[in-house]
Design an enzyme around this catalytic site. Structure first.
Site, PDB file in Angstrom:
ATOM      1  N   ASP A  89       0.862  -1.180   0.000  1.00  0.00           N
ATOM      2  CA  ASP A  89       0.000   0.000   0.000  1.00  0.00           C
ATOM      3  C   ASP A  89       0.898   1.230   0.000  1.00  0.00           C
ATOM      4  O   ASP A  89       2.110   1.137   0.171  1.00  0.00           O
ATOM      5  CB  ASP A  89      -0.992  -0.021   1.161  1.00  0.00           C
ATOM      6  CG  ASP A  89      -0.313   0.125   2.493  1.00  0.00           C
ATOM      7  OD1 ASP A  89       0.927   0.236   2.515  1.00  0.00           O
ATOM      8  OD2 ASP A  89      -1.008   0.130   3.509  1.00  0.00           O
ATOM      9  N   ASP A 263      -7.879  -7.553   1.223  1.00  0.00           N
ATOM     10  CA  ASP A 263      -6.867  -7.742   2.265  1.00  0.00           C
ATOM     11  C   ASP A 263      -7.503  -7.331   3.570  1.00  0.00           C
ATOM     12  O   ASP A 263      -8.400  -6.477   3.591  1.00  0.00           O
ATOM     13  CB  ASP A 263      -5.645  -6.846   2.013  1.00  0.00           C
ATOM     14  CG  ASP A 263      -5.890  -5.429   2.504  1.00  0.00           C
ATOM     15  OD1 ASP A 263      -5.497  -5.122   3.654  1.00  0.00           O
ATOM     16  OD2 ASP A 263      -6.489  -4.624   1.773  1.00  0.00           O
ATOM     17  N   CYS A 301     -13.525 -28.489   9.862  1.00  0.00           N
ATOM     18  CA  CYS A 301     -12.315 -27.852   9.322  1.00  0.00           C
ATOM     19  C   CYS A 301     -11.175 -28.871   9.302  1.00  0.00           C
ATOM     20  O   CYS A 301     -10.980 -29.612  10.264  1.00  0.00           O
ATOM     21  CB  CYS A 301     -11.945 -26.648  10.178  1.00  0.00           C
ATOM     22  SG  CYS A 301     -10.444 -25.816   9.643  1.00  0.00           S
ATOM     23  N   CYS A 303      -7.894 -28.055   8.947  1.00  0.00           N
ATOM     24  CA  CYS A 303      -6.600 -27.389   9.135  1.00  0.00           C
ATOM     25  C   CYS A 303      -5.787 -28.128  10.205  1.00  0.00           C
ATOM     26  O   CYS A 303      -6.317 -28.939  10.971  1.00  0.00           O
ATOM     27  CB  CYS A 303      -6.789 -25.917   9.503  1.00  0.00           C
ATOM     28  SG  CYS A 303      -7.068 -25.605  11.257  1.00  0.00           S
ATOM     29  N   CYS A 306      -7.235 -27.732  13.772  1.00  0.00           N
ATOM     30  CA  CYS A 306      -8.475 -28.484  14.061  1.00  0.00           C
ATOM     31  C   CYS A 306      -8.245 -29.993  14.037  1.00  0.00           C
ATOM     32  O   CYS A 306      -8.928 -30.740  14.729  1.00  0.00           O
ATOM     33  CB  CYS A 306      -9.567 -28.076  13.087  1.00  0.00           C
ATOM     34  SG  CYS A 306     -10.140 -26.390  13.380  1.00  0.00           S
ATOM     35  N   HIS A 332      -5.416 -21.546  11.763  1.00  0.00           N
ATOM     36  CA  HIS A 332      -6.816 -21.895  11.465  1.00  0.00           C
ATOM     37  C   HIS A 332      -7.501 -20.757  10.696  1.00  0.00           C
ATOM     38  O   HIS A 332      -8.197 -21.000   9.704  1.00  0.00           O
ATOM     39  CB  HIS A 332      -7.593 -22.200  12.750  1.00  0.00           C
ATOM     40  CG  HIS A 332      -9.076 -22.175  12.529  1.00  0.00           C
ATOM     41  ND1 HIS A 332      -9.789 -23.268  12.063  1.00  0.00           N
ATOM     42  CD2 HIS A 332      -9.983 -21.162  12.655  1.00  0.00           C
ATOM     43  CE1 HIS A 332     -11.063 -22.929  11.922  1.00  0.00           C
ATOM     44  NE2 HIS A 332     -11.209 -21.663  12.275  1.00  0.00           N
TER      45      HIS A 332
END
Ligand SMILES: [Zn+2]
Length: 370
Positions: A89, A263, A301, A303, A306, A332
Site C-alpha cells: 500500500d 486484504d 475444518c 486445518c 483443528c 486456522h
C-alpha cells in the site's frame, strides 16, 4: 500483467492475475504482512495455506528498517523469504491514521513517526519511489483517504486531491519499468463523488483499480450500496481490489458485487487476540466454557489446528500467554479464509454463487459453535 476472466456468475468474476512472480487466483484474499512478516506464521505456511500474494506496508517499512536497507539486502522478497507476489500500500492511509502530528498540503503529507517522533515527508512521488525500491509487484497510488465522519465537502476535497496525486503517482511510476500500478477510487459513501473519481481515474488509465475509503467505520449496508453503484463501472478486463476488507460476510457480499481482491488484518489479528473465525461464525477461545471441551474449533475444518488440538488446549495456551496460541489460531483463521476464497471461486465457476451465499449466511448466523 495479464488478467484473464475464466467465468462469471451475475456480477461476480473468477479469474487469474498473472504477474512476473506468480499467478493469483481471483477472487483472492491477501494476508497482511505489515512489517515484512505475516505475524505468527512462516512464509512457507502462508503459501501452503493457499495465499498467492500478500500485502506489505510502505509506511511501516519506510520507518523501520527503511527501504534502502531492504533494497541493499536484495529487496523485500528476499529480505522476508517470500518469493511470490507482494502488493504494497502507498502509506497514505497510515500517515493519517497512525502517525502523530501530520500536516497535509497539495504537495504531500508531513508527519512524525509513531516509533520515535522523527519528522518525515511522504508525497506521491516519494511513495512510488519507496514501493519500487522495495521491489513491490503491485504498487498503489498515494491517496488521500477522508475519515468516515468527514463532511461531504471534505470528502470531495480528498477525492479531488487523490486524483491529482494519482496522476503524479503514474508519472513517477512510468519513469522506470517495474511492477504494476493500481489507481484508488475515493468519495466516501457519496455516489456522485465515487462516479467522478472513477471517471477521472479511467482518464488517467491504470492496470488495476482499488476501491478505497471503505471499511472505515460505515455500516456494511452503506459499503454494499457504494459497491452496487460502483464495481461494474470499472473496466471488465482489469482487476478490482476492495482495500482493507474484511469480515467473511463482507467478502462474500463484495464478490457478489464484482470485486476480485481483498486484504484484511482480521484473520491474523484475531489469531493473536483469541478469536477463531469459522463457517459457523466467530469463536471466542478465551471463554471459560471451552476449558474442558475436547472438540476441535470447527469439526468440519481440516486445518492443522483443528485436526490436532482441542478447544481445551487452545483455551489453556491462550490463557497462559503461550506463543503457540497465536500460531495455532492464526493458522486456522488463514486456512479458513483461503478455503472461503476457494469455495467462492468454485461457486462462480459452477454459476452457483447465489446458492452458495445463501447457505454461507445461514451457517454464519447459526453460531452453533459459539
Ligand atoms: Zn481449523
Amino acid at each position: 500483467m495479464n488478467f484473464k476472466i475464466k467465468g462469471t456468475d451475475g456480477k461476480a468474476r473468477v479469474g487469474e492475475l498473472i504477474l512476473k512472480r506468480g499467478l493469483i487466483k481471483t477472487p483472492a484474499f491477501m494476508p497482511v504482512g505489515t512489517a515484512a512478516t505475516v505475524k505468527a506464521m512462516l512464509p512457507e505456511n502462508v503459501k501452503a495455506l493457499g495465499a498467492d500474494i500478500i500485502l506489505c506496508n510502505t509506511y511501516h517499512l519506510m520507518l523501520r528498517p527503511g527501504e534502502n536497507l531492504i533494497n541493499n539486502l536484495g529487496g523485500l522478497h528476499k529480505f522476508m523469504n517470500w518469493e511470490r507476489p507482494i502488493l504494497t500500500d502507498s502509506g497514505g492511509f497510515q500517515v493519517m491514521s497512525l502517525s502523530g502530528l501530520s500536516r497535509k498540503s497539495e504537495e504531500g503529507v508531513e508527519f512524525r513517526s509513531h516509533i520515535d517522533g522523527k519528522k518525515y515527508f511522504l508525497s506521491p512521488e516519494y511513495s512510488i519511489k519507496i514501493q519500487k525500491t522495495l521491489g513491490s509487484d503491485i504498487i498503489m497510488c498515494f491517496d488521500d483517504c477522508a475519515s468516515f465522519q468527514s463532511k461531504k465537502n471534505d470528502v470531495a476535497d480528498s477525492m479531488k486531491r487523490s486524483i491529482k496525486w494519482a496522476l503524479r503517482s503514474k508519472e513517477e511510476f512510468e519513469l522506470t519499468n517495474s511492477g504494476i500500478l493500481f489507481g484508488i477510487q475515493q468519495g466516501g459513501i457519496h455516489k456522485d463523488l465515487r462516479d467522478e473519481s472513477i471517471k477521472r481515474l479511467l482518464d488517467i488509465d491504470f492496470q488495476g483499480y482499488a476501491v478505497g475509503g471503505l471499511a472505515v467505520g460505515e455500516p456494511q449496508a452503506e459499503m454494499f450500496k457504494v459497491l452496487d453503484s460502483t464495481a461494474d463501472k470499472f473496466p471488465n478486463n482489469k482487476p478490482r481490489y476492495l482495500m482493507g476488507v474484511g469480515k467473511p460476510d463482507d467478502i462474500v457480499g463484495a464478490v457478489l458485487r464484482g470485486i476480485d481482491m481483498f486484504d484484511c488484518v482480521l484473520p491474523t489479528r484475531s489469531g493473536r487476540t483469541g478469536q477463531a473465525l469459522s463457517r459457523r461464525g466467530p469463536i471466542n477461545i478465551k471463554n471459560s466454557k471451552h476449558k474442558k471441551n475436547s472438540s476441535p474449533l470447527d469439526p468440519d475444518c481440516n486445518c492443522y489446528t483443528c485436526l490436532n488440538y482441542s478447544r481445551s488446549y487452545l483455551h489453556h495456551v491462550f490463557k497462559s500467554g503461550e506463543i503457540i496460541s497465536a500460531i495455532l489460531l492464526t493458522w486456522h483463521n488463514l486456512y479458513y479464509y483461503q478455503e472461503l476464497m476457494n469455495d467462492i471461486r468454485n461457486a462462480i465457476k459452477n454459476k452457483k454463487l447465489i446458492e452458495y451465499s445463501k447457505e454461507f449466511y445461514k451457517l454464519q448466523n447459526s453460531r452453533d459453535l459459539l
